[in-house]
Write a protein that holds these residues in place. Structure first.
Motif, short mmCIF file in Angstrom:
data_model
loop_
_atom_site.label_atom_id
_atom_site.label_comp_id
_atom_site.label_asym_id
_atom_site.label_seq_id
_atom_site.Cartn_x
_atom_site.Cartn_y
_atom_site.Cartn_z
N HIS A 24 -4.07 -3.34 1.11
CA HIS A 24 -2.86 -4.06 1.52
C HIS A 24 -2.51 -5.07 0.43
O HIS A 24 -3.38 -5.78 -0.06
CB HIS A 24 -3.11 -4.81 2.84
N PRO A 26 -0.28 -8.29 0.05
CA PRO A 26 0.54 -9.22 0.81
C PRO A 26 1.86 -9.56 0.12
O PRO A 26 2.77 -10.11 0.76
CB PRO A 26 -0.36 -10.46 0.97
N SER A 29 6.31 -5.80 1.22
CA SER A 29 6.71 -5.76 2.63
C SER A 29 5.76 -4.83 3.39
O SER A 29 5.08 -3.98 2.80
CB SER A 29 8.14 -5.24 2.76
N ASP A 30 5.73 -4.98 4.71
CA ASP A 30 4.91 -4.09 5.52
C ASP A 30 5.33 -2.64 5.32
O ASP A 30 4.49 -1.74 5.23
CB ASP A 30 5.03 -4.46 7.01
N ASN A 33 4.00 -1.42 2.05
CA ASN A 33 2.56 -1.19 2.14
C ASN A 33 2.25 0.15 2.79
O ASN A 33 1.39 0.89 2.31
CB ASN A 33 1.89 -2.34 2.91
N VAL A 34 2.95 0.45 3.87
CA VAL A 34 2.71 1.73 4.55
C VAL A 34 3.15 2.88 3.66
O VAL A 34 2.45 3.90 3.53
CB VAL A 34 3.46 1.76 5.89
N ASN A 41 -3.63 1.68 4.68
CA ASN A 41 -3.06 0.37 5.04
C ASN A 41 -3.31 0.03 6.51
O ASN A 41 -2.93 -1.05 6.97
CB ASN A 41 -1.54 0.39 4.75
N PRO A 43 -4.08 -1.57 9.73
CA PRO A 43 -4.43 -3.00 9.87
C PRO A 43 -5.86 -3.23 10.33
O PRO A 43 -6.46 -4.25 10.00
CB PRO A 43 -3.43 -3.50 10.91
#
Ligand code: NI
Length: 147
Positions: A24, A26, A29-30, A33-34, A41, A43
């Motif tokens: 991941h 930071p 963006s989410d 990341n995906v 990734n 969580p």
């Protein structure tokens, strides 16, 4: 080629360890990341069975007949790498990854850094890390021979 380089030999020690990680960044963006890291990734982390091969290359000691005692190399890997990474969450348990994304590439770099002070400086050291049977990385990338 000098005399001392004439009988350079590479020796390998193979080990394995299990560890969990999350890839991941930071700063991304989410969604990115995906998109970039996919399942890695997740969580809540996931595990890999890492296959670690350590390559040490140098001249054969003319008296002993070894490049390096592989028993000593095995003990060195156990003390400085396996005892620190095996059955650990790399992100949470290993300080080297507090601010470093634990990709296979970065794990190989960290493992090299953990071992380098404990392998004689006149011997070349390479780390090959398999995160899956089909995904394998090596650090350093290039085979550079000592002069
Ligand atoms: Ni993964």
């Amino acid at each position: 080629m000098t005399g001392s380089n004439a009988q350079r030999v590479a020796v390998y020690r193979h080990e394995h360890f299990n560890a969990a990680h999350r890839i991941h960044n930071p700063a991304l963006s989410d969604a990115d990341n995906v998109r970039i890291y996919g399942k890695c990734n997740n969580p809540n982390y996931h595990g890999h069975n890492y296959e670690l091969t350590v390559r040490v290359c140098g001249s054969v000691d003319p008296q002993i007949g070894y490049v390096m005692d592989l028993g000593v190399l095995s003990a060195t890997i156990k003390q400085y790498v396996l005892d620190r990474l095996d059955h650990k969450n790399l992100n949470l348990d290993v300080p080297e990854f507090a601010d470093v994304n634990p990709t296979a590439e970065n794990i190989a770099i960290v493992v090299h850094g953990l071992l380098r002070p404990h392998v004689p400086a006149n011997l070349d050291l390479h780390v090959v890390l398999g995160e899956t049977p089909r995904n394998i990385v090596q650090y350093p990338a290039d085979i550079v021979h000592h002069a």
